[in-house]
Design an enzyme around this catalytic site. Structure first.
Site, PDB file in Angstrom:
ATOM      1  N   ALA A 408      -2.492   5.528  -3.324  1.00 45.18           N
ATOM      2  CA  ALA A 408      -1.660   4.737  -2.419  1.00 45.18           C
ATOM      3  C   ALA A 408      -2.143   4.951  -0.993  1.00 45.18           C
ATOM      4  O   ALA A 408      -2.885   5.884  -0.709  1.00 45.18           O
ATOM      5  CB  ALA A 408      -0.192   5.156  -2.552  1.00 45.18           C
ATOM      6  N   MET A 409      -1.714   4.047  -0.106  1.00 48.19           N
ATOM      7  CA  MET A 409      -2.062   4.152   1.309  1.00 48.19           C
ATOM      8  C   MET A 409      -0.860   3.745   2.139  1.00 48.19           C
ATOM      9  O   MET A 409      -0.276   2.684   1.937  1.00 48.19           O
ATOM     10  CB  MET A 409      -3.264   3.262   1.634  1.00 48.19           C
ATOM     11  CG  MET A 409      -3.630   3.259   3.108  1.00 48.19           C
ATOM     12  SD  MET A 409      -4.100   4.910   3.711  1.00 48.19           S
ATOM     13  CE  MET A 409      -3.984   4.662   5.487  1.00 48.19           C
ATOM     14  N   GLU A 410      -0.512   4.604   3.119  1.00 46.84           N
ATOM     15  CA  GLU A 410       0.729   4.453   3.872  1.00 46.84           C
ATOM     16  C   GLU A 410       0.566   3.603   5.116  1.00 46.84           C
ATOM     17  O   GLU A 410       0.973   4.004   6.206  1.00 46.84           O
ATOM     18  CB  GLU A 410       1.276   5.847   4.251  1.00 46.84           C
ATOM     19  CG  GLU A 410       0.476   6.613   5.281  1.00 46.84           C
ATOM     20  CD  GLU A 410      -0.789   7.258   4.781  1.00 46.84           C
ATOM     21  OE1 GLU A 410      -1.458   7.932   5.578  1.00 46.84           O
ATOM     22  OE2 GLU A 410      -1.108   7.106   3.588  1.00 46.84           O
ATOM     23  N   ASN A 411      -0.016   2.406   5.030  1.00 50.79           N
ATOM     24  CA  ASN A 411      -0.093   1.552   6.209  1.00 50.79           C
ATOM     25  C   ASN A 411       1.304   1.359   6.782  1.00 50.79           C
ATOM     26  O   ASN A 411       2.267   1.139   6.052  1.00 50.79           O
ATOM     27  CB  ASN A 411      -0.687   0.185   5.842  1.00 50.79           C
ATOM     28  CG  ASN A 411      -2.031   0.323   5.163  1.00 50.79           C
ATOM     29  OD1 ASN A 411      -2.963   0.864   5.725  1.00 50.79           O
ATOM     30  ND2 ASN A 411      -2.116  -0.140   3.925  1.00 50.79           N
ATOM     31  N   GLU A 436       4.304   8.465   0.118  1.00 50.74           N
ATOM     32  CA  GLU A 436       3.823   7.411   1.007  1.00 50.74           C
ATOM     33  C   GLU A 436       4.905   6.984   1.985  1.00 50.74           C
ATOM     34  O   GLU A 436       4.614   6.624   3.130  1.00 50.74           O
ATOM     35  CB  GLU A 436       3.329   6.209   0.187  1.00 50.74           C
ATOM     36  CG  GLU A 436       2.191   6.535  -0.767  1.00 50.74           C
ATOM     37  CD  GLU A 436       1.054   7.278  -0.082  1.00 50.74           C
ATOM     38  OE1 GLU A 436       0.657   6.894   1.028  1.00 50.74           O
ATOM     39  OE2 GLU A 436       0.549   8.254  -0.664  1.00 50.74           O
ATOM     40  N   HIS A 439       5.054   9.425   4.810  1.00 50.99           N
ATOM     41  CA  HIS A 439       3.963   9.217   5.769  1.00 50.99           C
ATOM     42  C   HIS A 439       4.386   8.314   6.925  1.00 50.99           C
ATOM     43  O   HIS A 439       3.773   8.348   7.989  1.00 50.99           O
ATOM     44  CB  HIS A 439       2.763   8.585   5.069  1.00 50.99           C
ATOM     45  CG  HIS A 439       1.813   9.590   4.486  1.00 50.99           C
ATOM     46  ND1 HIS A 439       1.096  10.461   5.262  1.00 50.99           N
ATOM     47  CD2 HIS A 439       1.461   9.848   3.201  1.00 50.99           C
ATOM     48  CE1 HIS A 439       0.328  11.211   4.480  1.00 50.99           C
ATOM     49  NE2 HIS A 439       0.540  10.862   3.234  1.00 50.99           N
ATOM     50  N   GLU A 446      -0.851  15.286   6.137  1.00 42.75           N
ATOM     51  CA  GLU A 446      -0.745  15.215   4.687  1.00 42.75           C
ATOM     52  C   GLU A 446       0.075  16.349   4.102  1.00 42.75           C
ATOM     53  O   GLU A 446       0.764  16.177   3.105  1.00 42.75           O
ATOM     54  CB  GLU A 446      -2.152  15.210   4.072  1.00 42.75           C
ATOM     55  CG  GLU A 446      -2.990  14.000   4.414  1.00 42.75           C
ATOM     56  CD  GLU A 446      -2.518  12.763   3.678  1.00 42.75           C
ATOM     57  OE1 GLU A 446      -1.736  12.896   2.718  1.00 42.75           O
ATOM     58  OE2 GLU A 446      -2.939  11.660   4.045  1.00 42.75           O
TER      59      GLU A 446
END
EC number: 3.4.11.-
Length: 930
Positions: A408-411, A436, A439, A446
């Site tokens: 996953a990516m926490e944009n 996420e 974040h 992290e």
């Protein structure tokens, strides 16, 4: 320590002999394993021993490139050699003549490019300079060539990006135009921006002064070694003035999972495509020219043109859109953020946060996203209450994609997830999903995000985070959390599981030392002070110190935590009772490491300076009572402390509930007392402490601090264990020993011993009860987990009833299953080597989707005892094809290498692994030189 000094009382001589034999065999096999693990970790491979039973580890490997092995050529000196040498001399003369003829032209070209292609001669010490101002004077070479640094020159600071993209999915390309408004901080004639794989078409620079027209550009060029684009102006830009740069460019939408990449899925037999961004950590530069470092925060305005059949998402709500053939959406100006949080629609709400989920239509219709939407609202409220900081954006979109380089990516305002991490069964919790969302407050801290994943499942933190990272951090190839970076390509390597999970473990230790109220107060002060800004490690520690001082506790958190973040590894604390009558104990610390030979081979790395400030919690107990814990700060190599009344039959227990990031060892008499306590009444010792004891005792024996019969005797209490986590910790250790002893003569001796400990619990549990329709009946979640763990152990170590039952159930189940991924895994369980080899070859020639299925086939074949050698050989043979097909992104995070090396345990395989490592180093060096 002698085995005979450990008395088990009720154990017969035959059993003791088995334990002694197993101990010697395990020690021998462990020596091979330590060396293999160290090699794999240096290559960028996470320790494959961190497995949840025999299931695949979630740890992913860094990017590596291995060149094919070449055989040594033996050349005979003869006439051909002489002739070849003569031809070589003649060729050299011709080339020299051509070079002289062209030297004048090259000289002029070199003058214009100011030595762009020269070698990097910058001093490493200059990377350490502050980026926020007060920059020291650079020498003339630095002023003339600022693009040679790892970091961008701090002469310019971006304020706002206006980014316009046109996307063409029919041929997977996009073109763009970016206008960047920036401030000049220090006089310079150079604009240095990050770009990677972009084709720049046109560049214009404007000043905010009254003088109209673009500024004259002397030259512009791309400097690939640092992934930057350089614009040299005819005249200097002045401090405190603002300027604008306009750049048009075009680029491919890559298949590789970085930058602006493409993915696909199949719906009703039709393949559909999507384009997704992955800008963390240094990949925004693959999509548009930018100041691609976290310190350079700015606002963004994004417009996107695309075919009308597509839908667009970004960080902020849509401001306006058109409905022509290629519609455009115009996004609101975002809050100030770094480039890697940017992501490429309509409602807004002043008093609330709009939460939406985007996924495949069939997944939405089936309700797979309902749980994520439901829990997001609760999690957002929880984090806002805990941190006392409101979520800053008007919306939060959740996007499920078929594949992504990370889980996953926490944009900011748009979190992206691999489908299986967010399209969930409501009865299954997803910890990574919770991370996420966390974040959104902590950005790229992290460690905090991992810590708060488990805020409601504190005991699972032990097995899922603490035990896994301590396995990695105990290798000789480990590294500190805080590291210097000298190349952009090294940044992904720094953000590994040691940085993530060790950071989380240290935060947990600190929270326990401070107490939750003070910990929360320090966090709130930190978040409020550095909101939308940048902060360094010491800024956080200082806020915690201030919170402690306000309560009259004079603890310098910076001094304490620097020992843990700036040193690799962790300590083992040994507690020994003294013979004196003053109730004192001796406490010593040393650097824990699995491969003790490494200390001898690398005395400079493992010197006696390794030392920590350790918050050791300690309790004293007997058969019916355990005292309240006390905390002892251990700062020296050896110390003596009084701990209250301790007689000969009272045991000591250190590191209560494993809140500290270290292991605890005792004298053999204390280990005997603890095992006796577990045998007679295990509930006197809490679940967290039982988990910690099992993990410590097996790993201390694995590293040679204890004889192997100590952990093997400890697991004899498991028939009385009613909680899942102690069983889980034990099974992880037993599977590790099983891998070490696999294919050895005495493997059956070990399997029989484990089965004697497991079968009483298996006979009590049996298999889950089934309802009339054949489905398993629901039981409590903890009971279900424990039952599954015991069944896995029984089947894995050869219980025949378990085998018969599982074969019967699988036969019934596979006749109805249609899930391709499960069927693929089932195919890898074949006992026909010809079919396994055929399956491996088909994995690369067939059109498996997603690509990760190919990787999983190879890994699962490697898990099959009959396929381990096949998978390893296939990996070697097909390395070039795998590397070229999947590229840097997939290998950077995949578990392929750790999967195929997991069961290697012989001297020959170790040597082969060493040779592979050497090839990897040569390959990386060649790639760096290019």
């Amino acid at each position: 320590m002698q085995l005979s000094s450990f008395d088990d009382g009720g154990r017969n001589e035959q059993s003791e002999e088995r334990l002694t034999t197993l101990s010697r065999l395990i020690r021998k096999q462990a020596d091979h394993e330590h060396k293999t693990n160290q090699i794999c970790h240096i290559m960028g491979i996470e320790d494959a021993s961190m497995r949840n039973g025999r299931a695949l580890s979630d740890l992913w490997a860094d990017s590596v490139v291995v060149r094919p092995r070449t055989t040594q050529q033996h050349i005979t000196v003869n006439k051909r050699l002489v002739l070849g040498f003569a031809i070589s001399i003649l060729t050299l003369i011709v080339v020299t003549a051509i070079a002289i003829t062209l030297s004048v032209s090259f000289e002029r070209c070199a003058a214009e490019s100011s030595g762009v292609l020269a070698a990097n001669g910058s001093s490493n010490s200059k990377w350490k300079k502050s980026r926020d101002g007060n920059i020291s004077h650079r020498d003339s070479e630095d002023e003339q060539q600022p693009w040679r640094h790892l970091r961008l020159p701090a002469t310019l600071r971006p304020r706002h990006y206006d980014l316009r993209l046109s996307v063409y999915m029919e041929n997977f390309t996009f073109s763009g135009e970016v206008n960047i408004e920036f401030e000049c901080v220090h006089s310079t004639k150079f604009i240095v921006l990050h770009t990677d794989r972009l084709e720049v078409d046109k560049v214009l620079v404007y000043s905010d002064s009254k003088k109209a027209g673009a500024m004259r550009i002397q030259r512009r060029f791309h400097y690939q070694p640092k992934q930057v684009y350089v614009i040299a102006l005819h005249r200097e830009m002045k401090p405190l003035r603002t300027y604008k740069i306009n750049i048009t460019f075009h680029v491919l939408i890559e298949h590789e999972l970085l930058g602006f990449f493409r993915s696909s899925y199949v719906l009703n037999g039709e393949r559909r495509f999507l384009a997704v961004t992955q800008f963390s950590l240094t990949h925004a530069r693959k999509a548009f020219p930018c100041f691609d470092e976290p310190i350079y925060k700015a606002t963004f305005r994004v417009s996107l043109k695309h075919e009308s059949s597509y839908q667009s998402l970004s960080n902020m709500p849509v401001e306006a859109s058109t409905s022509d053939e290629r519609p455009t959406f115009l996004q609101d100006i975002s809050l100030c953020m770094s480039t890697y949080y940017l992501h490429l629609q309509r409602r807004s709400c002043r008093q609330c946060v709009v939460i939406r989920l985007y996924a495949r239509p069939d997944a939405i219709q089936s309700g797979s996203g309902d749980y994520a939407l439901h829990i997001t609202k609760r999690l957002l409220q929880f984090y806002q209450d805990y941190f006392k900081v409101k979520y800053s954006l008007p919306k939060l979109d959740l996007l499920a994609v078929p594949k992504h380089p990370y889980a996953a990516m926490e944009n900011w305002g748009l979190s992206v997830f691999v489908e299986q991490k967010i399209l969930l069964d409501p009865d299954v919790s997803s910890f990574s999903y919770q991370m996420e969302l966390c974040h959104q407050w902590f950005g790229d801290l992290e460690g905090f995000a991992h810590y708060f994943e488990y805020i409601g499942e504190k005991q699972r933190f032990l097995t899922d985070v603490l035990h896994e990272v301590m396995l990695l951090d105990g290798l000789a190839s480990s590294h500190p959390i805080s590291q210097e970076v000298f190349e952009a390509t090294d940044i992904d390597r720094v953000f590994d599981w040691i940085a993530y999970k060790k950071g989380a473990a240290l935060i947990r230790m600190l929270a326990n030392v401070m107490g939750q109220p003070l910990f929360q107060r320090g966090l709130n002060d930190y978040l409020m002070t550095h909101m939308y800004g940048n902060a360094a490690r010491d800024d956080l520690w200082n806020k915690f110190s201030e919170a402690m001082q306000r309560e009259g506790k004079d603890i310098n958190i910076t001094q304490v935590m620097d020992r843990w973040t700036l040193q690799m590894g962790y300590p083992v604390v040994t507690i020994s009772k003294n013979d004196s009558l003053d109730n004192s104990v001796t406490i010593s610390q040393e650097h824990f490491i699995y491969d003790t030979d490494a200390k001898i081979q690398n005395p400079e790395l493992f010197n006696k300076s390794f030392q920590w400030q350790i918050p050791l919690t300690l309790a004293v107990g007997n058969s019916s009572h355990i005292s309240t814990e006390t905390i002892i700060w251990v700062s020296n190599k050896t110390e003596t402390h009084r701990v209250g009344h301790v007689d000969g039959e009272m045991w000591l227990l250190g590191n209560i509930n494993q809140t500290g990031y270290f292991r605890v060892n005792y004298d053999l008499h204390n280990w005997r007392l603890l095992i006796q306590q577990l045998m007679t009444n295990p509930t006197i010792i809490s679940v967290g402490n039982r988990v910690g004891l099992i993990d410590d005792v097996f790993n201390l024996a694995r590293a040679g601090y204890l004889p192997q019969n100590v952990p093997l005797q400890m697991i004899s209490y498991l028939s009385q264990e009613t909680e899942f986590l102690p069983w889980h910790a034990a099974s992880r250790a037993l599977y590790q020993l099983d891998k070490l002893l696999d294919r050895t003569e005495d493997h059956s001796l070990f399997s029989d011993y484990v089965l004697r400990q497991v079968e009483p619990k298996y006979l009590k549990f049996g298999w889950p009860a089934t309802s009339p329709d054949g489905s398993f009946m629901q039981v409590a979640y903890q009971t279900e987990e424990l039952q599954r763990e015991v069944m896995m152990l029984a089947c894995s170590f050869g219980n025949k009833h378990c085998h018969r039952q599982s074969v019967s159930l699988i036969s019934d189940w596979i006749s109805t299953i249609s899930e391709k991924k499960v069927l693929l895994e089932a195919l890898t369980c074949s006992d026909n080597i010809f079919l396994l080899n055929r399956l491996l070859n088909l994995s690369l020639t067939s059109d498996l989707e997603p690509d990760q299925d190919v990787i999983d086939v190879i890994i699962h074949v490697g898990c099959n005892p009959l396929g381990r050698h096949l998978a390893w050989r296939y990996f070697h043979k097909k390395w070039d094809i795998l590397n070229s097909r999947y590229g840097e992104a997939l290998f950077m995070n995949s578990k392929l290498i750790s999967g195929v090396t997991e069961f290697l345990n012989t001297e020959a395989e170790l040597n082969e692994n060493i040779n592979t490592y050497k090839q990897t180093l040569v390959s990386k060096l060649l790639r760096w030189r290019k």
